[in-house]
Design an enzyme around this catalytic site. Structure first.
Site, short mmCIF file in Angstrom:
data_model
loop_
_atom_site.label_atom_id
_atom_site.label_comp_id
_atom_site.label_asym_id
_atom_site.label_seq_id
_atom_site.Cartn_x
_atom_site.Cartn_y
_atom_site.Cartn_z
N HIS A 1 1.91 3.39 -9.19
CA HIS A 1 1.73 1.95 -9.42
C HIS A 1 2.90 1.37 -10.22
CE1 HIS A 1 -2.07 2.20 -7.52
NE2 HIS A 1 -2.69 2.84 -8.50
N LEU B 1 10.65 -20.51 -5.38
CA LEU B 1 9.76 -19.59 -4.66
C LEU B 1 8.34 -19.74 -5.20
CD1 LEU B 1 9.41 -17.01 -2.75
CD2 LEU B 1 9.70 -15.65 -4.85
N ASP C 1 0.83 -1.21 0.00
CA ASP C 1 0.00 0.00 0.00
C ASP C 1 0.86 1.26 0.00
OD1 ASP C 1 -2.42 1.34 -0.05
OD2 ASP C 1 -2.61 1.38 2.13
C1 IPE Z 1 -5.30 -2.68 0.05
O1 IPE Z 1 -5.03 -1.35 -0.20
C2 IPE Z 1 -5.35 -3.43 -1.25
C3 IPE Z 1 -4.08 -3.58 -1.94
C4 IPE Z 1 -2.91 -3.21 -1.51
C5 IPE Z 1 -4.15 -4.23 -3.22
P1 IPE Z 1 -6.18 -0.26 -0.26
O2 IPE Z 1 -5.51 1.04 -0.49
O3 IPE Z 1 -7.20 -0.66 -1.25
O4 IPE Z 1 -6.82 -0.34 1.19
P2 IPE Z 1 -7.75 0.68 1.97
O5 IPE Z 1 -8.82 1.08 1.02
O6 IPE Z 1 -6.90 1.87 2.35
O7 IPE Z 1 -8.23 -0.06 3.17
C1 IPE Z 2 -1.78 0.19 -3.31
O1 IPE Z 2 -1.53 1.56 -3.36
C2 IPE Z 2 -2.00 -0.38 -4.69
C3 IPE Z 2 -3.38 -0.78 -4.96
C4 IPE Z 2 -4.36 -0.78 -4.12
C5 IPE Z 2 -3.68 -1.24 -6.30
P1 IPE Z 2 -2.71 2.62 -3.33
O2 IPE Z 2 -3.10 2.91 -4.73
O3 IPE Z 2 -3.79 2.18 -2.45
O4 IPE Z 2 -1.94 3.87 -2.72
P2 IPE Z 2 -2.52 4.89 -1.64
O5 IPE Z 2 -2.97 4.08 -0.45
O6 IPE Z 2 -3.63 5.62 -2.28
O7 IPE Z 2 -1.35 5.75 -1.31
MG MG Z 3 -4.11 2.39 -0.44
#
Ligand code: IPE
Ligand code: IPE
Ligand code: MG
Length: 250
Positions: A38, A132, A21
């Site tokens: 991303h 792995l 995240d």
């Molecule tokens: C969790 O991240 C999902 C992934 C890392 C794929 P999110 O950014 O979607 O989670 P929330 O919405 O902050 O809980």
């Molecule tokens: C996690 O990073 C990746 C996915 C959920 C696909 P985020 O896109 O949730 O990044 P933040 O949390 O908004 O910084």
């Molecule tokens: Mg996120």
């Protein structure tokens, strides 16, 4: 998964799961579009795979896209789908060369036919690899996982193959994703939030949780080593008392 969890309570995790995240915030801090975050996140994935291979970790499960992430703006979702395809195309041969077994968990039918075909081809190509296990959770939710397991069991009951009394934890575990792998020993969440966000709800019952402030694109070998060092200090009791644990673990 049927093995007693104490057997996996060693100082080094066999199975690491990561909620990757913070990509969006990483990009925002640079005044760049979220999609750039991303892309940077994809490089961090490579680093974590390198680390796990070098450290002899058996299984790495990465949360790439949740059931809920479909509700993000259409441009972001479509950019992510494009990224998944490109990364799979770009990295597959190298992963195979490095003896990595790739699998995908989640509601696969939600993806384009093209992506589904590539996922299946990647799984078939790498099925015999041993170094792995790399599991990618995509269109995955812990509630989806439990639901699909219960639906499969319900069908067996309907067809008279199973009595309701035979439904126990072991049977449910057999139908949950990653059933043939040890449960995650260590869950890492990057990006500073302290929540599970519908990741592996069933499988995480006794997993050690580790939260890092570092945003996923900045997470590197040093960050992973810090998580492993922290894990090595934990005492995993699985409901027992310290005194009951084997000496090697106490
Ligand atoms: C969790 O991240 C999902 C992934 C890392 C794929 P999110 O950014 O979607 O989670 P929330 O919405 O902050 O809980
Ligand atoms: C996690 O990073 C990746 C996915 C959920 C696909 P985020 O896109 O949730 O990044 P933040 O949390 O908004 O910084
Ligand atoms: Mg996120």
């Amino acid at each position: 998964m049927n093995e007693h969890p104490l057997h996996s309570a060693a100082r080094k995790p066999r199975h690491i799961a990561i909620i990757m995240d913070g990509n969006g915030r990483w990009a925002k801090a640079r005044r760049r579009p979220r999609t750039l975050g991303h892309r940077a996140g994809a490089s961090a994935v490579n680093l974590s795979i390198d680390f796990c291979i070098a450290e002899g970790i058996d299984t790495l499960t990465l949360f790439a896209f949740s059931s809920e992430n479909w509700q993000r703006p259409a441009e972001e979702v479509s950019a992510l789908m494009g990224l998944f395809l490109r990364v799979l195309d770009r990295e597959l041969d190298e992963l195979h060369r490095r003896d990595v077994r790739l699998r995908f968990i989640g509601a696969r039918a939600d993806f384009s036919d093209e992506l589904q075909t590539r996922m299946q081809a990647a799984e078939i190509l790498t099925a015999a690899n041993k170094t792995l296990n790399l599991c990618i959770a995509a269109s995955y939710g812990g509630r989806w996982d439990i639901t699909q397991a219960l639906r499969a069991i319900a069908l067996q009951v309907r067809d008279g193959e199973l009595q309701p009394e035979q439904i126990d934890e072991a049977l449910i575990s057999q139908h949950i994703s990653l059933a043939d792998l040890p449960q995650p020993d260590l869950l890492i969440r990057t990006g500073g939030d302290h929540r599970i966000s519908n990741f592996l709800l069933w499988q995480l019952a006794y997993t050690e949780l580790y939260f890092s402030e570092t945003l996923w694109p900045d997470f590197n070998a040093q960050s992973l080593q810090a998580a492993l060092d922290d894990y090595a200090q934990r005492e995993r009791r699985f409901g027992l008392t310290s005194a009951q644990l084997p000496d090697t673990l106490a």
